[in-house]
Design an enzyme around this catalytic site. Structure first.
Site, mmCIF file in Angstrom:
data_model
loop_
_atom_site.group_PDB
_atom_site.id
_atom_site.type_symbol
_atom_site.label_atom_id
_atom_site.label_comp_id
_atom_site.label_asym_id
_atom_site.label_seq_id
_atom_site.Cartn_x
_atom_site.Cartn_y
_atom_site.Cartn_z
ATOM 1 N N TYR A 32 0.828 -1.206 0.000
ATOM 2 C CA TYR A 32 0.000 0.000 0.000
ATOM 3 C C TYR A 32 0.858 1.249 0.000
ATOM 4 O O TYR A 32 2.078 1.183 0.159
ATOM 5 C CB TYR A 32 -0.966 -0.011 1.193
ATOM 6 C CG TYR A 32 -0.348 0.338 2.531
ATOM 7 C CD1 TYR A 32 0.486 -0.549 3.185
ATOM 8 C CD2 TYR A 32 -0.603 1.571 3.138
ATOM 9 C CE1 TYR A 32 1.048 -0.230 4.408
ATOM 10 C CE2 TYR A 32 -0.044 1.897 4.360
ATOM 11 C CZ TYR A 32 0.781 0.997 4.994
ATOM 12 O OH TYR A 32 1.342 1.315 6.202
ATOM 13 N N ARG A 51 8.217 3.899 -4.613
ATOM 14 C CA ARG A 51 8.192 2.933 -3.502
ATOM 15 C C ARG A 51 7.102 1.890 -3.715
ATOM 16 O O ARG A 51 7.301 0.706 -3.432
ATOM 17 C CB ARG A 51 7.995 3.668 -2.165
ATOM 18 C CG ARG A 51 8.098 2.729 -0.976
ATOM 19 C CD ARG A 51 8.109 3.469 0.347
ATOM 20 N NE ARG A 51 6.847 4.159 0.616
ATOM 21 C CZ ARG A 51 6.632 4.951 1.657
ATOM 22 N NH1 ARG A 51 7.603 5.196 2.529
ATOM 23 N NH2 ARG A 51 5.467 5.536 1.837
ATOM 24 N N ARG A 99 -9.514 -19.091 -1.972
ATOM 25 C CA ARG A 99 -8.393 -19.115 -1.036
ATOM 26 C C ARG A 99 -7.401 -20.238 -1.333
ATOM 27 O O ARG A 99 -7.765 -21.405 -1.414
ATOM 28 C CB ARG A 99 -8.926 -19.285 0.393
ATOM 29 C CG ARG A 99 -7.859 -19.102 1.429
ATOM 30 C CD ARG A 99 -8.313 -19.439 2.830
ATOM 31 N NE ARG A 99 -7.120 -19.612 3.644
ATOM 32 C CZ ARG A 99 -6.564 -18.658 4.384
ATOM 33 N NH1 ARG A 99 -7.130 -17.491 4.481
ATOM 34 N NH2 ARG A 99 -5.463 -18.901 5.055
ATOM 35 N N HIS A 101 -2.802 -20.491 -0.742
ATOM 36 C CA HIS A 101 -1.588 -19.712 -0.516
ATOM 37 C C HIS A 101 -0.847 -19.417 -1.822
ATOM 38 O O HIS A 101 -0.258 -18.351 -1.974
ATOM 39 C CB HIS A 101 -0.632 -20.460 0.427
ATOM 40 C CG HIS A 101 -1.042 -20.381 1.865
ATOM 41 N ND1 HIS A 101 -2.246 -20.833 2.320
ATOM 42 C CD2 HIS A 101 -0.388 -19.900 2.945
ATOM 43 C CE1 HIS A 101 -2.324 -20.637 3.620
ATOM 44 N NE2 HIS A 101 -1.211 -20.065 4.032
ATOM 45 N N LYS A 145 6.414 -1.976 1.838
ATOM 46 C CA LYS A 145 5.243 -1.381 2.500
ATOM 47 C C LYS A 145 4.071 -2.351 2.381
ATOM 48 O O LYS A 145 3.135 -2.173 1.595
ATOM 49 C CB LYS A 145 4.923 0.002 1.905
ATOM 50 C CG LYS A 145 4.114 0.861 2.870
ATOM 51 C CD LYS A 145 4.227 2.312 2.505
ATOM 52 C CE LYS A 145 3.208 3.188 3.207
ATOM 53 N NZ LYS A 145 3.267 3.178 4.648
ATOM 54 N N GLU A 177 12.804 2.352 14.010
ATOM 55 C CA GLU A 177 11.869 3.407 13.582
ATOM 56 C C GLU A 177 10.623 3.335 14.457
ATOM 57 O O GLU A 177 10.532 2.498 15.354
ATOM 58 C CB GLU A 177 11.509 3.227 12.104
ATOM 59 C CG GLU A 177 10.850 1.890 11.807
ATOM 60 C CD GLU A 177 10.437 1.716 10.345
ATOM 61 O OE1 GLU A 177 10.235 2.718 9.649
ATOM 62 O OE2 GLU A 177 10.296 0.559 9.918
ATOM 63 N N LEU A 201 11.206 1.059 7.052
ATOM 64 C CA LEU A 201 10.540 1.547 5.851
ATOM 65 C C LEU A 201 11.291 2.803 5.393
ATOM 66 O O LEU A 201 11.604 3.668 6.220
ATOM 67 C CB LEU A 201 9.078 1.900 6.120
ATOM 68 C CG LEU A 201 8.362 2.279 4.833
ATOM 69 C CD1 LEU A 201 7.960 1.032 4.061
ATOM 70 C CD2 LEU A 201 7.144 3.132 5.085
HETATM 71 N N1 PMP Z 1 7.903 3.660 8.963
HETATM 72 C C1 PMP Z 1 6.760 2.946 8.976
HETATM 73 C C2 PMP Z 1 6.767 1.592 9.590
HETATM 74 C C3 PMP Z 1 5.576 3.496 8.429
HETATM 75 O O1 PMP Z 1 4.433 2.794 8.431
HETATM 76 C C4 PMP Z 1 5.606 4.807 7.899
HETATM 77 C C5 PMP Z 1 4.350 5.448 7.382
HETATM 78 N N2 PMP Z 1 3.927 4.933 6.189
HETATM 79 C C6 PMP Z 1 6.828 5.501 7.895
HETATM 80 C C7 PMP Z 1 7.953 4.892 8.435
HETATM 81 C C8 PMP Z 1 6.919 6.885 7.311
HETATM 82 O O2 PMP Z 1 6.877 6.825 5.923
HETATM 83 P P1 PMP Z 1 6.343 8.060 5.051
HETATM 84 O O3 PMP Z 1 7.187 9.223 5.414
HETATM 85 O O4 PMP Z 1 6.545 7.604 3.654
HETATM 86 O O5 PMP Z 1 4.903 8.261 5.410
#
Ligand code: PMP
Length: 276
Positions: A32, A51, A99, A101, A145, A177, A201
């Protein structure tokens, strides 16, 4: 007005449209993006698209559309919603199939919603956020993501239940993070943030922070740091599409620096606002 899009149709975001065999629903089998629109302009759209395509490639999911196609749908959705300031979420899943896998032989499913955005309250922005440190229990591919957000959800909820705004995650003794944000500290005028490995991320707002720091001549090191280094930092802040750049002034009930939003953080945010 909140609106939605699903596989070629523009819909009300509350319409019950997802078939039971949708793989996003049954397996979380998809990726997403979340994009903020300021004054009718999607912010850093190109980076979000890059991304999205990298994430889908990583899970061997063929979106079946070009970046141009996706941008055209987003623009159409924004226009139909009549919102100049809004949040667009888009999900791409491995489609709708009975369904199993194993990968089905069907087209990807693309859904989007657009709704007015919720800015973080001025009070929190002035005082700074509280965060809670928690173990990073996620998989090895946090740079994707993915729709699978269970560890992030559990961490955020645990933080919320002790009055913190965000969970800040620790893997192998180092801060990675936030549960839905990137994390930074400032020490002696230098910014530190975890390197863009597979364990975080690669946030789009994080890219903006790097660019702004460079423009302002502030050193930003992509270097892992520990909870102890965080507690000894002068400043800390979060970045994400939703939070933008948000000061953090308290970690696990301990004040960071003098307990107020720091000057580097505030300066970065002022510059960020000029870009939107
Ligand atoms: N880390 C994670 C785990 C996230 O879910 C997000 C938000 N999408 C971010 C960092 C920040 O990413 P962005 O600046 O692209 O929103």
């Amino acid at each position: 007005m909140a609106m939605g899009y699903l596989n070629g149709k523009f819909i009300n975001s509350s319409d019950p449209v997802l078939p039971i065999d949708e793989r996003g629903h049954q397996f979380g089998d998809g990726v997403y993006e979340f994009i903020r629109v300021y004054n009718g302009r999607p912010f850093m759209m190109h980076q979000h698209m890059e991304r999205l395509f990298k994430s889908s490639e990583a899970i061997r999911l063929n979106i079946g559309k070009t970046v141009k196609d996706i941008i055209a749908i987003v623009e159409d959705l924004i226009e139909r919603s009549g919102q100049a300031n809004c949040d667009v979420y888009m999900q791409v899943t491995r489609g709708i199939a009975p369904r199993d896998h194993l990968f089905p032989n069907v087209e990807a499913s693309i859904s989007m919603t657009v709704k007015p955005f919720k800015l973080i309250s001025d009070d929190i922005r002035k005082v700074g956020a509280t965060v809670k440190l928690l173990p990073d229990e996620r998989w090895q591919n946090c740079w994707i993501k993915s729709l699978n957000l269970l560890p992030n959800i559990l961490a955020k909820q645990a933080a919320f239940e002790v009055g913190a705004l965000e969970a800040v995650l620790v893997r192998d003794g180092f801060i990675t993070e936030g549960s839905s944000s990137n994390f930074f500290i400032v020490k002696n005028g230098e910014i530190l943030t975890a390197p863009a490995t597979n364990h975080i991320l690669h946030g789009i707002t994080r890219i903006a922070v790097k660019e702004i720091a460079m423009e302002l001549g502030i050193t930003l090191k992509e270097q892992a740091f520990t909870p102890d280094e965080l507690l000894a930092a002068d400043e800390a802040f979060l970045s994400s599409t939703g939070l933008e750049i948000l000061p953090v002034t308290e970690v696990d009930e301990q004040k960071i620096g003098n307990g107020c939003p720091g000057t580097v953080t505030v300066t970065l945010y002022e510059e960020f606002l000029k870009r939107i």
